[in-house]
Every structure is written in structure tokens, then in C-alpha cells.
Design a protein around this motif. Structure first.
Motif, PDB file in Angstrom:
ATOM      1  N   ALA A  24       0.952  -1.196  -0.017  1.00 24.24           N
ATOM      2  CA  ALA A  24       0.080  -0.145  -0.074  1.00 24.24           C
ATOM      3  C   ALA A  24       0.912   1.245  -0.001  1.00 24.24           C
ATOM      4  CB  ALA A  24      -0.869  -0.157   1.180  1.00 24.24           C
ATOM      5  N   ALA A  25       1.857   1.245   0.809  1.00 25.04           N
ATOM      6  CA  ALA A  25       2.743   2.451   0.717  1.00 25.04           C
ATOM      7  C   ALA A  25       3.321   2.603  -0.620  1.00 25.04           C
ATOM      8  CB  ALA A  25       4.036   2.137   2.033  1.00 25.04           C
ATOM      9  N   LEU A  26       3.961   1.644  -1.365  1.00 25.97           N
ATOM     10  CA  LEU A  26       4.613   1.670  -2.348  1.00 25.97           C
ATOM     11  C   LEU A  26       3.324   2.263  -3.745  1.00 25.97           C
ATOM     12  CD1 LEU A  26       6.748   1.474  -4.843  1.00 25.97           C
ATOM     13  CD2 LEU A  26       5.931  -0.964  -5.017  1.00 25.97           C
ATOM     14  N   ALA A  27       2.010   1.892  -3.591  1.00 27.20           N
ATOM     15  CA  ALA A  27       1.260   2.327  -4.267  1.00 27.20           C
ATOM     16  C   ALA A  27       0.904   3.859  -3.890  1.00 27.20           C
ATOM     17  CB  ALA A  27      -0.284   1.643  -4.019  1.00 27.20           C
ATOM     18  N   ARG A  28       0.983   4.322  -2.974  1.00 28.47           N
ATOM     19  CA  ARG A  28       0.903   5.586  -2.312  1.00 28.47           C
ATOM     20  C   ARG A  28       1.764   6.518  -2.918  1.00 28.47           C
ATOM     21  NH1 ARG A  28      -2.481  10.115  -1.121  1.00 28.47           N
ATOM     22  NH2 ARG A  28      -1.083  11.477   0.426  1.00 28.47           N
ATOM     23  N   ARG A  29       3.309   5.992  -2.879  1.00 30.93           N
ATOM     24  CA  ARG A  29       4.215   6.607  -3.441  1.00 30.93           C
ATOM     25  C   ARG A  29       4.032   6.990  -4.750  1.00 30.93           C
ATOM     26  NH1 ARG A  29       7.190   3.395   0.242  1.00 30.93           N
ATOM     27  NH2 ARG A  29       7.950   2.033  -1.574  1.00 30.93           N
ATOM     28  N   ARG A  30       3.483   5.916  -5.552  1.00 29.97           N
ATOM     29  CA  ARG A  30       3.323   6.137  -6.945  1.00 29.97           C
ATOM     30  C   ARG A  30       2.267   6.993  -7.272  1.00 29.97           C
ATOM     31  NH1 ARG A  30       3.356  -0.306  -8.939  1.00 29.97           N
ATOM     32  NH2 ARG A  30       5.529  -0.450  -9.000  1.00 29.97           N
ATOM     33  N   HIS A  31       1.190   6.922  -6.498  1.00 34.46           N
ATOM     34  CA  HIS A  31      -0.079   7.694  -6.866  1.00 34.46           C
ATOM     35  C   HIS A  31      -0.644   8.548  -5.485  1.00 34.46           C
ATOM     36  CE1 HIS A  31      -0.354   5.465 -10.566  1.00 34.46           C
ATOM     37  NE2 HIS A  31      -0.123   4.460  -9.986  1.00 34.46           N
ATOM     38  N   LEU A  55       2.185   6.937   3.982  1.00 32.73           N
ATOM     39  CA  LEU A  55       1.044   6.115   3.783  1.00 32.73           C
ATOM     40  C   LEU A  55       0.007   6.437   5.190  1.00 32.73           C
ATOM     41  CD1 LEU A  55      -0.840   3.709   2.787  1.00 32.73           C
ATOM     42  CD2 LEU A  55       0.544   2.251   4.013  1.00 32.73           C
ATOM     43  N   ARG A  56       0.868   6.562   6.165  1.00 34.58           N
ATOM     44  CA  ARG A  56       0.120   6.718   7.456  1.00 34.58           C
ATOM     45  C   ARG A  56      -0.835   8.015   7.323  1.00 34.58           C
ATOM     46  NH1 ARG A  56       4.379   6.978  11.166  1.00 34.58           N
ATOM     47  NH2 ARG A  56       4.437   9.493  10.865  1.00 34.58           N
ATOM     48  N   ALA A  57      -0.417   8.987   6.684  1.00 38.20           N
ATOM     49  CA  ALA A  57      -1.056  10.353   6.592  1.00 38.20           C
ATOM     50  C   ALA A  57      -2.203  10.087   5.504  1.00 38.20           C
ATOM     51  CB  ALA A  57      -0.060  11.294   5.907  1.00 38.20           C
ATOM     52  N   ALA A  58      -2.301   9.135   4.807  1.00 34.41           N
ATOM     53  CA  ALA A  58      -3.266   8.996   3.723  1.00 34.41           C
ATOM     54  C   ALA A  58      -4.218   7.808   4.423  1.00 34.41           C
ATOM     55  CB  ALA A  58      -2.594   8.581   2.413  1.00 34.41           C
ATOM     56  N   SER A  59      -3.984   7.408   5.440  1.00 30.25           N
ATOM     57  CA  SER A  59      -5.004   6.132   5.843  1.00 30.25           C
ATOM     58  C   SER A  59      -5.747   6.329   7.284  1.00 30.25           C
ATOM     59  CB  SER A  59      -3.909   4.881   5.997  1.00 30.25           C
ATOM     60  OG  SER A  59      -3.268   4.964   4.845  1.00 30.25           O
ATOM     61  N   GLU A  60      -6.556   5.571   7.299  1.00 31.44           N
ATOM     62  CA  GLU A  60      -7.468   5.284   8.538  1.00 31.44           C
ATOM     63  C   GLU A  60      -7.405   3.654   8.878  1.00 31.44           C
ATOM     64  OE1 GLU A  60     -12.060   5.318  10.220  1.00 31.44           O
ATOM     65  OE2 GLU A  60     -11.610   6.450   8.572  1.00 31.44           O
ATOM     66  N   VAL A 316      -3.584  -3.023  -5.832  1.00 31.46           N
ATOM     67  CA  VAL A 316      -4.225  -1.706  -5.595  1.00 31.46           C
ATOM     68  C   VAL A 316      -4.394  -0.761  -6.563  1.00 31.46           C
ATOM     69  CG1 VAL A 316      -3.854   0.383  -4.284  1.00 31.46           C
ATOM     70  CG2 VAL A 316      -3.221  -1.791  -3.283  1.00 31.46           C
ATOM     71  N   ALA A 317      -3.204  -0.720  -7.567  1.00 26.66           N
ATOM     72  CA  ALA A 317      -3.483   0.196  -8.644  1.00 26.66           C
ATOM     73  C   ALA A 317      -4.770  -0.563  -9.775  1.00 26.66           C
ATOM     74  CB  ALA A 317      -2.274  -0.001  -9.544  1.00 26.66           C
ATOM     75  N   VAL A 318      -4.906  -1.744  -9.843  1.00 25.34           N
ATOM     76  CA  VAL A 318      -6.025  -2.181 -10.467  1.00 25.34           C
ATOM     77  C   VAL A 318      -7.345  -1.691 -10.003  1.00 25.34           C
ATOM     78  CG1 VAL A 318      -6.933  -4.509 -11.082  1.00 25.34           C
ATOM     79  CG2 VAL A 318      -4.864  -4.172 -11.208  1.00 25.34           C
ATOM     80  N   ALA A 319      -7.206  -1.908  -8.601  1.00 22.92           N
ATOM     81  CA  ALA A 319      -8.601  -1.458  -7.882  1.00 22.92           C
ATOM     82  C   ALA A 319      -8.901   0.125  -8.107  1.00 22.92           C
ATOM     83  CB  ALA A 319      -8.580  -1.448  -6.435  1.00 22.92           C
ATOM     84  N   ALA A 320      -7.913   1.009  -8.146  1.00 24.37           N
ATOM     85  CA  ALA A 320      -8.272   2.316  -8.422  1.00 24.37           C
ATOM     86  C   ALA A 320      -8.350   2.778  -9.902  1.00 24.37           C
ATOM     87  CB  ALA A 320      -6.585   2.908  -7.982  1.00 24.37           C
TER      88      ALA A 320
END
Length: 357
Positions: A24-31, A55-60, A316-320
Motif C-alpha cells: 500500500a505504501a508503494l502504491a501511495r508513493r506512485r499515486h 501512507l500513514r497520513a493517507a490512511s485510517e 491496489v493500482a488495478v482497484a484504483a
């Protein structure tokens, strides 16, 4: 502009929290637009997030007290869905708290939970599991069903073709993907009654759909680049997929063994390393990770249980992308256009369909 949140079953997969959070962190860095709802053991998730402030800043984090194991039967998973990380991730989609769910857990359990929670689209009898496979052509192909439905009638196959074509248009950019039914031969007389009926229905419907139906394809031609969507029942599809994956591993292991057999072979490996690295990249399942349950009232993506962080990021990218391209609405529109609800199972396949229900 941010996309709807993606719910991550942080406890799923062979490794669990560490790999799911790293992915998830890698996906967040990419997007940077990605937002997440991380579902699972809160203490373990919070600890893993310490290494990923972005990732922490963009997650609940949503605490789930229970986990579905790989050995749990779908019926067992359904009974515990409300307290498990997988069930709560899917429920977040149902409740609108997330736009999509991603899990690397038990496939049968994920299918059962997703179907019960989200239900199927009007005109769809059963969801199908679809994945991308590498080819020698310019793009990957979509193959479905890969194990969600072991027995299918002609109506199911037609619905799978419509859903697969809609998915292919999103991931490949093709206006009219080439669609074929997997069969034991390409002649019109080959195969089961269900295959022949489905072929006739798809020929008649092709004019109304953004697809090019090209009848049948045999398993040895799947990866040749001659087709964009391969449609089959889940029993045959799962066998075909595992045969393709097994052959890929066999080739990779054979090359590795050959290059290590002598000094001359090792020198040959150094010379051919760019080509072998390209082959390795092409055959690595992490680069094609992210199977999709098509036909649901929501987006659910299944990551391979053994996927690494790169594989999880790709899922994750597929879902997005499916959220961004509004896959669910595309499928619903195509079903309405072709009137797929008019196709009814007949004969022996109808009896099997009623028994399954």
C-alpha cells in the motif's frame, strides 16, 4: 483530486501485515491521490505504519478482531464475516466507506463474502474471477472465469464475455477487444452444448457491443497475442491458469539450471542477461497481480497470496483504475444494450444451474 478510499485487508496473504502495508505504501508513493482504509489488527498495522509516514497520513485504521485463514471454508467465513478483516473490508465498500476492497486472503471466502455483501449487478447471475495474463502481443489478455464457478451454462458464459470485454477496454484501451471462448478445438461443431449456444448468442450480440467475437480458441494459443479476452468456466479456467503459471516456472527453472551447468553456460548467461531479465520481468506474476471479481455491485480485487510488495501495489493500482474508469457502470450499460437477461439456460445446464442456486 482524490479517488474513493481503497479498503485493504491487511491480514490476508501468506505474510500478512508487513507485505500488505509495504505494498500500500508503494502504491501511495506512485499515486498521491490514493487514500486507504487499513483493516485488521490495529496494533500491528499502527506498528507497520511507523516505517511509512506517507501512507500513514493517507490512511485510517479499522480494527478487526478476527482473521479468515486459508483453511476456512466459505460457509465458515460467512458466519464470521462481521468480525474479520476480510469481511469488514468488503463491508466498507457496501456501506460506502470505501470505493473498493483488496485482499490477498482465501479466494473462496472472499468470493462468498463479496457476493453476499454486494450482490450481483442486474442481469448477472454469478460473479466471475478475471485476471490479466501476459502475451506475445502488444497487450495483456483478460481471462475469466478462473475458479469462482466450476459449472457454467451458456447464459453465464455470455455474461462473462460481456464483463470481460468491458474490463479489457479499460486495461488495454482497445475499442473492440477480440473475444473467444476456450474450447478443445476451433471448429464450430467442437465443445459442449453450452459453448456452442454461447457462441451463437455472442455472434448475434456482437453488433450491439464493443467487442469482436471470434468464436473459439484452444489452450495452446492463449498467450500468442491472438486474443484479448478468453472466456471459460471456472473449472477449465483454473486448470488452464495453473498450467500456464506452472509452465512459466518450469521454463525459468530450466534456464536457471542450464546457465549454472558449466563455465561456458555461465559466460553465456552474462552475455544474454538483458534478455533473461526481460523474460523474468514478463513471467513474474507480481507484475500482473490483481484478479477482479466482475459482476458485483462494487469493486473487489484479489491479490495473490504469495505476492510481494510490488504485487500488492499493482493489485491496489488495478482497484484504483477500475474505480476511475467506472467499470461497474460500463458492465451494466453493456448488459442493457445487448439484453443479456433474455438468454435462458436450457436442458441439462438449466438443471445444474437450478441445483447450484
Amino acid at each position: 483530486m482524490s479517488l474513493p478510499r481503497i479498503a485493504i485487508d491487511a491480514m490476508g496473504g501468506d505474510v500478512g501485515v508487513r507485505v500488505m502495508i509495504e505494498g500500500a505504501a508503494l502504491a501511495r508513493r506512485r499515486h498521491e491521490r490514493f487514500q486507504f482504509l487499513l483493516v485488521g489488527d490495529e496494533a500491528r498495522i499502527v506498528a507497520a505504519l511507523e516505517n511509512h509516514p506517507n501512507l500513514r497520513a493517507a490512511s485510517e485504521v479499522l480494527h478487526a478482531p478476527d482473521v479468515i485463514s486459508g483453511e476456512d471454508k466459505p460457509s465458515q467465513a460467512l458466519r464470521r464475516a462481521k468480525t474479520t478483516s476480510m469481511g469488514m473490508a468488503v463491508d466498507a465498500v457496501k456501506q460506502g466507506a470505501a470505493g473498493a476492497a483488496v485482499s490477498a486472503g482465501n479466494t473462496g471466502a472472499l468470493m462468498a463474502i463479496s457476493k453476499l455483501a454486494l450482490r450481483t449487478l442486474p442481469g448477472i447471475d454469478r460473479p466471475a474471477l478475471a485476471a490479466l495474463l501476459p502475451t506475445l502481443g502488444a497487450n495483456d489478455l483478460v481471462m475469466l472465469d478462473l475458479g469462482a464457478n466450476t459449472e457454467c451454462d451458456a447464459r453465464n458464459l455470455v455474461q462473462f464475455a460481456i464483463m470481460g470485454a468491458a474490463y479489457s477496454r479499460i486495461v488495454t484501451g482497445l475499442e473492440a477487444p477480440r473475444v473467444r471462448l476456450l474450447n478443445i478445438g476451433t471448429e464450430e461443431i467442437k465443445g459442449t452444448d453450452a459453448l456452442r449456444v454461447a457462441a451463437n448468442e455472442l455472434k448475434a450480440a456482437s453488433a450491439e457491443l464493443a467487442m469482436s467475437f471470434e468464436n473459439f480458441i484452444e489452450a495452446d494459443k492463449i498467450n500468442r497475442g491472438e486474443v484479448d479476452v478468453v472466456v471459460t468456466d471456472g473449472f477449465s479456467g483454473n486448470i488452464a491458469l495453473k498450467a500456464v503459471e506452472g509452465t512459466a516456472r518450469f521454463v525459468a527453472d530450466l534456464l536457471r539450471r542450464s546457465f549454472a551447468s558449466s563455465l561456458r553456460s555461465k559466460i553465456g548467461f552474462l552475455i544474454s542477461r538483458p534478455a533473461t531479465e526481460l523474460l523474468k520481468h514478463h513471467l513474474d506474476p507480481n507484475n500482473h497481480n490483481g484478479a477482479v471479481f466482475l459482476g458485483l455491485n462494487g469493486v473487489v480485487v484479489k491479490s495473490h497470496g504469495s505476492a510481494n510488495a510490488l504485487g500488492v501495489a499493482n493489485a491496489v493500482a488495478v482497484a484504483a483504475r477500475l474505480l476511475e474508469e467506472n467499470l461497474t457502470q460500463r458492465i451494466a450499460t453493456d448488459l442493457t444494450r445487448v439484453g443479456a437477461d433474455n438468454l435462458r439456460p436450457t436442458g441439462r445446464t438449466a438443471a445444474k444451474s437450478r441445483a447450484a442456486e
